[in-house]
Structures are given as structure tokens and as C-alpha cells.
Write a protein that holds these residues in place. Sequence first.
Motif, mmCIF file in Angstrom:
data_model
loop_
_atom_site.group_PDB
_atom_site.id
_atom_site.type_symbol
_atom_site.label_atom_id
_atom_site.label_comp_id
_atom_site.label_asym_id
_atom_site.label_seq_id
_atom_site.Cartn_x
_atom_site.Cartn_y
_atom_site.Cartn_z
ATOM 1 N N LEU A 90 0.838 -1.192 0.000
ATOM 2 C CA LEU A 90 0.000 0.000 0.000
ATOM 3 C C LEU A 90 0.881 1.252 0.000
ATOM 4 C CD1 LEU A 90 -3.090 0.348 0.059
ATOM 5 C CD2 LEU A 90 -2.911 0.809 2.502
ATOM 6 N N PRO A 91 0.699 2.164 -0.965
ATOM 7 C CA PRO A 91 1.538 3.371 -1.033
ATOM 8 C C PRO A 91 1.340 4.267 0.187
ATOM 9 C CG PRO A 91 0.398 3.000 -3.112
ATOM 10 C CD PRO A 91 -0.208 2.065 -2.122
ATOM 11 N N GLN B 272 6.257 -15.845 2.491
ATOM 12 C CA GLN B 272 5.769 -15.035 1.397
ATOM 13 C C GLN B 272 4.296 -15.337 1.119
ATOM 14 O OE1 GLN B 272 7.683 -12.613 -0.125
ATOM 15 N NE2 GLN B 272 9.184 -13.169 1.452
ATOM 16 N N ALA B 273 3.637 -14.393 0.504
ATOM 17 C CA ALA B 273 2.253 -14.607 0.085
ATOM 18 C C ALA B 273 2.218 -15.612 -1.059
ATOM 19 C CB ALA B 273 1.623 -13.291 -0.342
ATOM 20 N N PRO B 274 1.184 -16.433 -1.135
ATOM 21 C CA PRO B 274 1.096 -17.384 -2.245
ATOM 22 C C PRO B 274 1.149 -16.706 -3.607
ATOM 23 C CG PRO B 274 -0.511 -17.913 -0.545
ATOM 24 C CD PRO B 274 0.087 -16.603 -0.169
ATOM 25 N N SER B 275 0.584 -15.491 -3.718
ATOM 26 C CA SER B 275 0.597 -14.782 -5.002
ATOM 27 C C SER B 275 0.754 -13.298 -4.720
ATOM 28 C CB SER B 275 -0.699 -15.051 -5.793
ATOM 29 O OG SER B 275 -0.726 -14.257 -6.967
ATOM 30 N N GLU B 276 1.972 -12.801 -4.876
ATOM 31 C CA GLU B 276 2.206 -11.374 -4.671
ATOM 32 C C GLU B 276 1.433 -10.547 -5.690
ATOM 33 O OE1 GLU B 276 3.737 -9.984 -2.301
ATOM 34 O OE2 GLU B 276 4.928 -11.580 -1.361
ATOM 35 N N ALA B 277 1.311 -11.051 -6.916
ATOM 36 C CA ALA B 277 0.591 -10.320 -7.960
ATOM 37 C C ALA B 277 -0.879 -10.176 -7.595
ATOM 38 C CB ALA B 277 0.737 -11.045 -9.298
ATOM 39 N N ARG B 278 -1.482 -11.236 -7.063
ATOM 40 C CA ARG B 278 -2.883 -11.138 -6.670
ATOM 41 C C ARG B 278 -3.052 -10.176 -5.508
ATOM 42 N NH1 ARG B 278 -5.362 -16.289 -4.305
ATOM 43 N NH2 ARG B 278 -4.483 -17.161 -6.217
ATOM 44 N N ASN B 279 -2.142 -10.192 -4.541
ATOM 45 C CA ASN B 279 -2.231 -9.261 -3.417
ATOM 46 C C ASN B 279 -2.201 -7.818 -3.898
ATOM 47 O OD1 ASN B 279 -2.373 -11.379 -1.681
ATOM 48 N ND2 ASN B 279 -0.487 -10.943 -0.577
ATOM 49 N N ARG B 280 -1.351 -7.527 -4.900
ATOM 50 C CA ARG B 280 -1.303 -6.158 -5.412
ATOM 51 C C ARG B 280 -2.606 -5.797 -6.130
ATOM 52 N NH1 ARG B 280 4.157 -7.700 -6.280
ATOM 53 N NH2 ARG B 280 3.676 -8.463 -8.387
ATOM 54 N N LEU B 281 -3.180 -6.752 -6.846
ATOM 55 C CA LEU B 281 -4.449 -6.521 -7.533
ATOM 56 C C LEU B 281 -5.564 -6.231 -6.530
ATOM 57 C CD1 LEU B 281 -6.285 -6.627 -10.085
ATOM 58 C CD2 LEU B 281 -6.481 -9.105 -9.681
ATOM 59 N N VAL B 282 -5.660 -7.068 -5.508
ATOM 60 C CA VAL B 282 -6.718 -6.882 -4.505
ATOM 61 C C VAL B 282 -6.501 -5.594 -3.728
ATOM 62 C CG1 VAL B 282 -7.749 -7.868 -2.417
ATOM 63 C CG2 VAL B 282 -7.172 -9.352 -4.352
ATOM 64 N N ARG C 284 -8.865 0.055 -2.573
ATOM 65 C CA ARG C 284 -8.488 1.410 -2.193
ATOM 66 C C ARG C 284 -9.728 2.193 -1.736
ATOM 67 N NH1 ARG C 284 -3.473 2.661 -4.753
ATOM 68 N NH2 ARG C 284 -2.228 0.802 -4.335
ATOM 69 N N PRO C 285 -9.548 3.138 -0.822
ATOM 70 C CA PRO C 285 -10.701 3.951 -0.388
ATOM 71 C C PRO C 285 -11.339 4.662 -1.568
ATOM 72 C CG PRO C 285 -8.800 4.311 1.043
ATOM 73 C CD PRO C 285 -8.313 3.499 -0.115
ATOM 74 N N ALA C 286 -12.651 4.889 -1.468
ATOM 75 C CA ALA C 286 -13.394 5.472 -2.592
ATOM 76 C C ALA C 286 -12.815 6.788 -3.079
ATOM 77 C CB ALA C 286 -14.862 5.648 -2.194
ATOM 78 N N PRO C 287 -12.351 7.708 -2.214
ATOM 79 C CA PRO C 287 -11.850 8.981 -2.741
ATOM 80 C C PRO C 287 -10.618 8.848 -3.623
ATOM 81 C CG PRO C 287 -12.376 9.163 -0.408
ATOM 82 C CD PRO C 287 -12.428 7.713 -0.754
#
Length: 985
Positions: free
Chosen positions: A235-236, A279-289, A294-297
Motif C-alpha cells: 500500500l503506497p 511469502q504470500a502465495p501470489s504477490e501479484a494477486r495481493n497487489r491486484l486486490v 483502495r478507499p473510494a476517494p
Amino acid sequence: MFDPSAKPRLYALPCGADFPVALVDGMIGRMAGQPPEAMARVTLYLNTHRMLRRVREVFGARGALLLPRLRLVTDLGRDPLAGLPPAIPPLRRRLELAQLVAGLVANQPDFAPGTATYDLADSLATLMDEMQGEGVDPAALERLDIADHAAHWQRALAFIRIVARYFDGSEAPDPEARQRKVAEALVQAWRDEPPSGPVIVAGSTGSRGATSLFLQAVARLPQGAVVLPGFDFDLPEAVWNGLDSGTFPAEDHPQYRFWTLTRALDLTPRDVARWSEAQAPSEARNRLVSLALRPAPVTDQWLTEGALLADLAGATAGLTLIEAPNPRTEALAIALRLRQAAEDGVRAALVTPDRLLARRVAAALDRWGILADESAGQPLALSPPGRFLRHVAALAGQKLTVEALLTLLKHPLTASGGDSRGPHLLFTRELELHLRRHGPAFPGAADLAKWAAKGPEEGRAAWTQWLGETLNGLESLTGERPLLACIETLLARAEALAAGPGGSPKPLWAEAAGREAARIMGELVREAPHGGSFTPHDCADLLATLLQAGSVRTPDAPHPLIAIWGTLEARVQGADLVILGGLTDGVWPELPPPDPWLSRKMRAEAGLLLPERRVGLAAHDFQQAVAAPTVVLSRALRDAEAETVPSRWLNRLTNLLNGLAAQGGPQALAAMQARGAALVADALRIEAPDAPAARAHRPAPRPPLAHRPRELAVTGIRTLIRDPYAIYARHILRLRPLDPIGAAPDARLRGQAVHLIVERFIRERPAVETPEDARTRLLAVADAVLAEQIPWPSAQRLWRARLARVAPRFLAAEAGRAARGTPLLIEKSGSVTLQTLNFTLSARPDRIDLLEDGRVHIYDYKTGEPPSLKKQEHFEKQLLLEAAMAERGAFAALGPREVEAVTYIGLGTGAKLVTNPLEDDILGKTWSGLHRLIGGYLVEGRGYTARRAMFETRDVSDYDHLSRYGEWELSEAATPERVGPEEAP
């Protein structure tokens, strides 16, 4: 264990990592090179019992070694503390609050109309727990500016001030208040003397105030650390900083709890370190989710950051999306996927907050002999003891209905305490048949005794006496009584019903469900003196609420690989396949319950948690679960009422994928849906018949002539014309419909009551009577008959009012009838034989008047719409046939008489009269038509056609289910077919 640090220690594990395994491996790795006893000096606080059990299992799998001291964060409130008494039982506090709430509702009925007192007290207790846990003093509420709030909120706030005494220390603390006090004392003690060994808190998100306070204290210890589950390392920073901007913070974001914790420790999310190399099973999926949630604004970041998501096909390769047409198909598709996992040796779990879906999946798995390990178990209220206690509680203060009586008698725990269960079921069956055929609607001890006297079976009288004594006095238990008296009466009656005649109540409290019910009832008996007075209805609601909170785990050994979890288990358990079921809005996330005490703005001003906190916790559980190695996302497109709305998280994920066309997002989503569609197709295929069932044709059975009826009443002739199949079913097959179990004041019963009223009125008519006296006598007769025959007070009043409304017209017409003739026959039967056909026609006219000229006039009373002359000519031939019978001497008291006319007297709305003057030789035509009709059915080739000439297509026959109406159309020609034995040659 930890290197010295000037900053508090915050560690975390990524979403999807098996938290207990990674936690234990991290602890063992940090203890490498230290003596074995070093691990025993570590104190590890965990968030749930299930997490504690799993951590202990993982330690056991790592070989022989000493374990750390394992404790629960929630156990802090039970630790002894000088000057602080033990926490008051939660039930006692809620019962005390129920008395205050009852006073409020009594004085201000519009505050919460129709709300159960205990439920309102429970919500107030929840608010108090939250205030105590968050450290919000009632004084903070006094500082609220409520000038612009609605009067409801002003009254609610004024009432909350009444419970301020529970915060001043004069009362024993609630569990949440004691938890915070112990945490505060522990924090102070650690400042002066930190613990000698390492202290770790793992698995908690710190969502409650007291827990967050404890986590902060542990993180600041020289050898303390907090390990967070499901931390979003991707998360940025700008998103982190935006979680607490604006009037209302983004509490519905899954990472919000971690943001508030880092801020309280003067840290940033970048200061959170990884606990281990897991490690997470799928780093790519974690980034997608992460991007999808992200918050609505700031969802505009989908456009910028979405372009950086390169491998969408790989990120969604382990995702399947089930979009089932209905909840049943959804459950079956999930069960199929779990069955496949069991066959493949894959550890799998269904994660859902929808308990109904969980039960459906468990039932579907049962067809293959798979018993899932359900974390929540079965709600106690749905177990046999729970249902039994709720049935018994609902009887108090009510008239005993047939439905309630049979529901209780057929329960498997009734009369289960001895050798009388077999006779009990036999007597129950016979009693049901009697009550459904003969009533009464509200049976009492005298009615049961009268029924018992008619049967020769041994033990019937003793059984009836036991039942009458056990259920005696139910109706008198009205008004408020002390709660303890209500519960003692309930338990005594429940145990007597469970014991049966001369038995023992032990089966009621046996096995896991019975023991849990006994525990809850024992606690209720102990705390009942603090509950004040309850009405029977409120007592039943209280019992239902307490039983619903209990749960029962099955004693059978579950399948080692298949589990059904609640959402919390997603962060404490590990599975290779995770199915997220019930992903519809309002289910997951669940809608926040309404707060009758404080508005959202008042909560924010007072420093209390916003309703979005529940959504944020559910979102974190979703983010953790969706990161598993293989995931199935499931929802039903419709429920029992309407189309469903997809869960907001699923909706965001699908919208994001659809918007990333350049990266192949739509194709990835289509692949997910295709995999789900295959599961749905398999589920539908399982329940599809091997071959289409043949559609039934319109029946017209042709029984042998010897079995066809040779006698009918005039009312049966109408049925023979309109629905011959009903005559076949009733008079040839001897099938008679049973009255419904739940008796109701329907049109048939009203007609019977009105007929009896008019009959008595006519029979008791004096020689001379004024119109006013006639009206008074009619209504007096109505009062007597309704009180005698109709046990529903509302129906008595309504039907009397209807009769009073039509009384003037009826009495005026009756005066004219009395001047022309004298009632000679009232409800007297007669019959006549059709010699050429060997057929007997019978009738029981409502009334036949003898006129001065020697002729007679036949009347029939109708509470509905009287038939027109055309209907009488073709279908409604009752009075015409009675007139023809009278002219042929069918009624002995009359002898053969000429009939002047026949009249239907309407006693419904409008009191309509329909008189048939019997012109154009209509009686002769009717009599010859009767011969043709009966003769036609005494020909072997003629069948009894179903619904031959119903007045309206919506008319219902008692035998529609037998004729399979609905599989054939009214426009379809009947198919006569031979039934029964062959005729002798």
C-alpha cells in the motif's frame, strides 16, 4: 530474543501467509542458538482459542521443544488486580438494564415501538461495553451539542445518562471495563518494572480500545513485539496517509486498524517489519486486490497504478468466480468443489458469514458422507433441546392451538424419558386425526378427556391425563411476573413434557446440545433475580436470544481436510483451497445493526467507533482469505425475494479487471467466470433428472360401474357438473381432505355459524314480535352462537358487526316471509330414488315454508354471492333439485307438494335476494337433466374429468394435487382411462 531498539516493535505477515505456521517458525528462528528453556520464558498472547490450538499444534509438529507461555488477550480481564472485584456476569448486567429500558418504553412508547425489551437492553449494554473499552466517559456525552439533532436522539442521550452510575466505580465492573482497567494497570506496572522475558502479541488487529492499549504497551517493552496478520506491504504511503483524512475516516478500509496503531506508537507503516521470510502465495494477486480495495476517494489511482499490474492472468489463475442462479445451486456448487478437494487430498475451507449457506453446504456434503469441521457449529436455538424449549416458552399466556399442541407432541424430545415413546406417537397420531376433523381449534383438558373416553387403547386415559395436567393453566399466565418464576414454570413444564407419563427428563439435558442448554438455563436461573418482571412474550424472546447465542459442535469426527469457517478463521487458519461464499452486499459485509442510542455524528464527536468499523474488519478478513493459494469467490444472483447485489469488494475487483483492457483484465475475469460456470453446470447436472419426466395428461378415470356412486347429495350434483374428478376421488377412492392443522375463522366456518344463527332465530320466533325486538333477539342469538362456536374474539366481533349491518334488510324480508307462510322444515333431510337408474338423491334444505295456499317455498342462506338464474339453470342446481324432490314427496313431513318458488337469501354484503319463480317447466327440465347426467356416468365409457367446468380458472379443488393440475392445461382434452379391477364377464 530481540535486538535493543528505541522504537516500538511492530512486525507483520503478508496477506495469504499461513499465520500460525509463519509465527511459530519466526519464533523458533529467533531462538536459534539459545538454550531450550529460553523459549519457555516467552509469553505469547493470541487472539482466539482456535489460534491458540493451532499454534500449539504447529509447535508440536516441529519436534520436541519447550513451549512458550500461551495466553489469550481476552484473558487479561480475568487476571487478579488488587482492589478490583471480578467482572459482573454479562447476563446480569443486561437483565438490570432491561428493567431500566422497560421503564423507558413504558413512559415513552414511541421511543422504540415493537422492540423487545431485552434486545433493546442488549444494544445498550453493547454501547456501554464500547464506551468502557474505548475509555469514553459519560461526561463526553454531556459535551455533545445535540441542539440540531432530532428529538429521538435527544431522548436517547438523556436516557444514557441514567446508566452513568455503572461508570463511576460504585458498581462491579463489566468484563470490558475490567479488561481495560487490567490493561491500564499492566501498562503502568511495566513502566516501572518490565517483564524479564519476551512478550509477544500475535494475530490481533487491535480493533478494540483496551486491546489496542495492550498492544501499544507490549510493542514498547524492551523485549516486546506485536505481530500483525494480513498486512498490506504494497500500500503506497499516500494511501496510508489518506485513511484518516476528512470528517469521517476510512474505517471501512481493511488496513485502517493498522494505520491507527502505527500512529498511536509514533510510527509509520514503513516501520512495520516482516516477521519472517514467509511469502504470500501470489504477490501479484495481493497487489491486484490491494488496488481494488483502495478507499473510494482515491479510486482514480486505478488508472495510474492499474497500468503497472502486468501479470493479471497469473494473478487470477488461482481465482474462480461462481455466479449461481440461486442459493441452493450456489451451495451445491461449493459442495462439489469441496468434494473434489477431499478426493484430491487438498486441505479446503469454506469461509462465509452466512450461516444458512454454511448449513446448506453441510447438507449437500452429507450426501457423499463428508462431515465438514464447522467452527461455529449448529446454533443452539436450532438443536432439538433449543427448539423444544422455545416451543414450550411460546405456549405461556396463549390459548393452546391445535398447531402448537401437535408441534410439541411430535418433537423428538417429548415423552422421551421412559418406555412410553411408542404409545405416545400412536396417541399423537390418533389425536391429530380427531382434532383436524372435529376440532376444537383450542383444545383443553376437558376436550382431551372426552377424546380419550372414545378409545379402547390401554394407556390412553393416563396419557391424556398427563398431557392435560402438564399443559393446564397456560392461558392464565398473562401479565408480568418475576423472571425467576417465569423460568421455573418453564423448566418444570419442559421437564414434565420431556419425561412423559412416569418417565425422567434426562434426555432433555443429554448429549452436547442438552448440556449446553442446561448451562444456559442454569445461568439464567442464577441471574433471574436481577431481571425484574417479564411478560410471557418478553420471556420467550429473552430465551430465544440466549439460545441463539449458544452453539453446539457435533461430537462426530469431521473430515480432516474439509472445514467450514467464519470470517475470523481466515486469518488464523491455513488452507490450500479457500472458498469465499455468500459474497452479496448485506451478507458480506453484513450491514451494521441499527443503533437506537447514538447517531453516527454523535459517535464521531464522542470518540466512539463508527459503524464502518465492522465493515473494515470484514474487509480485512476478505483481503486475508482471498490471498490463499487457490480461491473460489461465490455468490447467488438471486435470493428468495429478488436479485442480489454483489459484495462491494467483489464488485470493485470485477470492475477493476474490466477496466484493465490493455493488461488482459476482461479476459482474466472471463476465465474466472468460466471456471465458476463449469462448477455451476456440474451442480445443475447433479440435480437434473436422468430423463425428462412425462407430463401428466388431463385425467378422466373410468372405474367399474359397480364402484360408481349410487347416492349423492344435491350439493354433490354441482360438483359432478363442474369437477367430476372430485366425485371420483371422494366417493370412489374414499379420499377426504383433512382440515388444516392451523384452524382459522374462514368462510366455511362463517357460513356454518350464520346458518346456525338463522336456524335458531327462526325456530325460536314468537308468535308476535316487533321489528326492534326481532333485531335484539337476532343479535342475542348471534352472540350466543358465536361465543359457543367461534373461539376467536376478533372473528366474533367482526362477524357480528357484519350481521348487524345486514340485519334490517334481512328482518324486513323475514317479516314478509312470515306473513305469507310458516317454516315447516328447517335443516331436515330427505331423499328420493331415481328408479330407472337405481340412484338416490338426498338433500338437507336450510328451510321450507308452507304457504297458505298449500304450496311451499324453499330457501337457502348464502354468506357469499347468491347464484344468478342462469347459473342455477346450468350449474347451481341445489334449490331446483330440492324443489323437484319436494314435488315428489322426498320430505316425509310435507308429502308431495307443489313448489311456488325457490329463493337464495344473501346474508353477506348487501343482503341480496335471488328468487327463481320456476317458470317454463324448469323443474321438469332439471329433473330430466339429472337423469341424463347420472345416466351418463353409469355408462362404462364415461370418465370423471378433472375440472370439467370450473367457474374460474383460479378456483381451487381439494384434489388438484391428485389430478396433477398444472402439468396439463384446461384447454387440453381429457384422456379417459380404465382404473380398478376388470368387470366380471
